[in-house]
Design an enzyme around this catalytic site. Structure first.
Site, short mmCIF file in Angstrom:
data_model
loop_
_atom_site.label_atom_id
_atom_site.label_comp_id
_atom_site.label_asym_id
_atom_site.label_seq_id
_atom_site.Cartn_x
_atom_site.Cartn_y
_atom_site.Cartn_z
N MET A 27 0.84 -1.20 0.00
CA MET A 27 0.00 0.00 0.00
C MET A 27 0.87 1.25 0.00
O MET A 27 0.38 2.35 0.27
CB MET A 27 -0.94 0.00 1.21
CG MET A 27 -1.90 -1.20 1.18
SD MET A 27 -3.44 -0.92 2.05
CE MET A 27 -2.85 -0.59 3.69
N GLY A 28 2.17 1.08 -0.30
CA GLY A 28 3.04 2.25 -0.41
C GLY A 28 3.52 2.79 0.92
O GLY A 28 3.39 2.13 1.95
N HIS A 34 9.01 -3.45 3.61
CA HIS A 34 8.61 -3.67 2.21
C HIS A 34 9.84 -4.00 1.36
O HIS A 34 9.81 -4.89 0.51
CB HIS A 34 7.99 -2.40 1.62
CG HIS A 34 6.74 -1.93 2.30
ND1 HIS A 34 6.70 -0.78 3.04
CD2 HIS A 34 5.48 -2.44 2.32
CE1 HIS A 34 5.47 -0.58 3.49
NE2 HIS A 34 4.71 -1.58 3.07
N GLN A 58 -10.40 -2.71 2.00
CA GLN A 58 -9.95 -3.36 3.22
C GLN A 58 -9.99 -2.43 4.44
O GLN A 58 -9.57 -2.82 5.52
CB GLN A 58 -8.56 -3.99 3.05
CG GLN A 58 -7.41 -3.02 2.92
CD GLN A 58 -6.13 -3.73 2.52
OE1 GLN A 58 -6.01 -4.27 1.42
NE2 GLN A 58 -5.16 -3.75 3.42
N SER A 182 6.23 -0.28 10.17
CA SER A 182 4.88 -0.20 9.62
C SER A 182 4.67 1.21 9.09
O SER A 182 5.14 2.17 9.71
CB SER A 182 3.86 -0.50 10.72
OG SER A 182 2.57 -0.08 10.31
P1 AMP Z 1 1.38 -2.90 3.47
O1 AMP Z 1 1.93 -1.85 2.56
O2 AMP Z 1 1.31 -2.50 4.90
O3 AMP Z 1 0.11 -3.50 2.94
O4 AMP Z 1 2.45 -4.07 3.45
C1 AMP Z 1 2.84 -4.69 2.24
C2 AMP Z 1 3.57 -5.95 2.55
O5 AMP Z 1 4.75 -5.64 3.32
C3 AMP Z 1 2.75 -6.93 3.40
O6 AMP Z 1 2.98 -8.25 2.95
C4 AMP Z 1 3.30 -6.71 4.78
O7 AMP Z 1 3.16 -7.83 5.63
C5 AMP Z 1 4.75 -6.44 4.48
N1 AMP Z 1 5.36 -5.74 5.61
C6 AMP Z 1 4.89 -4.63 6.22
N2 AMP Z 1 5.68 -4.31 7.28
C7 AMP Z 1 6.67 -5.25 7.32
C8 AMP Z 1 7.78 -5.47 8.19
N3 AMP Z 1 8.05 -4.67 9.22
N4 AMP Z 1 8.58 -6.53 7.93
C9 AMP Z 1 8.31 -7.36 6.89
N5 AMP Z 1 7.28 -7.20 6.05
C10 AMP Z 1 6.46 -6.16 6.26
#
Ligand code: AMP
Length: 292
Positions: A27-28, A34, A58, A182
């Site tokens: 989601m950027g 990421h 979502q 995050s």
């Molecule tokens: P998001 O942009 O939050 O939807 O995350 C995209 C992907 O990155 C998802 O598969 C998340 O689980 C992964 N992700 C987000 N934060 C972390 C982190 N701290 N360590 C590893 N993977 C992550």
């Protein structure tokens, strides 16, 4: 690195990419978590694609869809040096055109934990991931252990709907004090930021108790709750010790177990987890050069 916005351009560019293709959905507002997924895809696959899309389906009513952080140019600059081949940054109407009405529901494993707190969340996740898998036709898709229940839902959906791909789950990348990286950490105020490591500390306290020989899941859950209660500004949403595939709560911790929790800290909702896996804790990794 080719950057496209439409479905038509995505399909055209995708068709020219040599396989195997690795897809990293995001989601950027990218961070080291990421980027670790993208690097892993780069190491594993001939071609790498990344999607950047804040998926409205979502987010529940009253959640943070509008204020979710966005920084597309910065994200693209982070991806370029890793050697990404294709980035898809669609506007919402490209993914959900007018008249859209089809959703994917993964039943049992969407219900507990995050699903209880966010009832339509995993229906949105499963739907957008199914669409991404249809559009990109990747050989592998990369997800982070950080969102443990999401990995369970996606794996279940891929198996149930016969998506011919490997779902790869990568370790959680953490700040120096253990806070899982995050995009939502950007919401934390300077006063809240040091408190946010309490999720990691609560997981660590449960691990210590387990190492001392405590296998009763209720007692281990209360160890996590007590650690959270030490920080009055952090309020517990749930603590859980569940089977990592079914997400059913466990009575005793003997083999595999997923320890997870959700906490509200001011306006920010944070989640974290540890996977106990054949007597080994997968704690994730501290990002190089990260600061508490
Ligand atoms: P998001 O942009 O939050 O939807 O995350 C995209 C992907 O990155 C998802 O598969 C998340 O689980 C992964 N992700 C987000 N934060 C972390 C982190 N701290 N360590 C590893 N993977 C992550």
């Amino acid at each position: 690195m080719i950057i496209v916005k439409s479905v038509a351009d995505l399909r055209r560019v995708r068709a020219e990419l040599p396989g195997p293709l690795g897809l990293v959905p995001t989601m950027g507002f990218l961070h080291e978590g990421h980027l670790s997924l993208v690097r892993r895809a780069r190491a594993d696959c001939a071609s790498v694609a990344v999607s950047i899309f804040v998926n409205p389906t979502q987010f529940g009513p009253g959640e943070d869809l509008e204020r979710y952080p966005r920084a597309l140019e910065r994200d693209l600059n982070l991806l370029r040096p890793i050697g990404v081949d294709l980035v898809w940054t669609p506007p919402p109407e490209e993914v959900y055109p007018s008249g859209y009405q089809t959703f994917v529901t993964v039943e049992q494993v969407s219900r507990p934990l995050e699903g209880k707190a966010r009832p339509i969340h995993f229906r949105g996740v499963a739907t957008v991931v199914a669409k991404l898998l249809n559009l990109f036709e990747p050989h592998r898709a990369y997800f982070g252990q950080k969102d443990a229940q999401q990995t369970v839902v996606v794996r279940r959906m891929a198996r149930d709907l016969d998506f011919p791909l490997e779902v790869v789950v990568c370790p959680t990348v953490r700040e120096a004090d253990g806070l899982a990286m995050s995009s939502r950490n950007a919401y934390l105020t300077p006063g809240e930021r040091p408190v946010a490591s309490v999720l990691y500390r609560a997981l660590g306290a449960a691990k210590e108790a387990l190492d001392r020989g405590e296998h009763d899941a209720d007692i281990l859950r209360s160890v996590m709750s007590r650690t959270l209660a030490d920080e009055p500004v952090a309020s517990e949403e749930y603590v859980s010790i569940a089977h990592p595939a079914t997400l059913d709560e466990l009575e005793t911790v003997e083999g595999e177990a997923l320890f997870s929790l959700a906490v509200r800290l001011g306006r920010t909702r944070l989640i974290d987890n540890f996977l106990l896996h054949e007597d080994e804790w997968s704690t994730g990794i501290i990002a190089e050069g990260s600061r508490a």
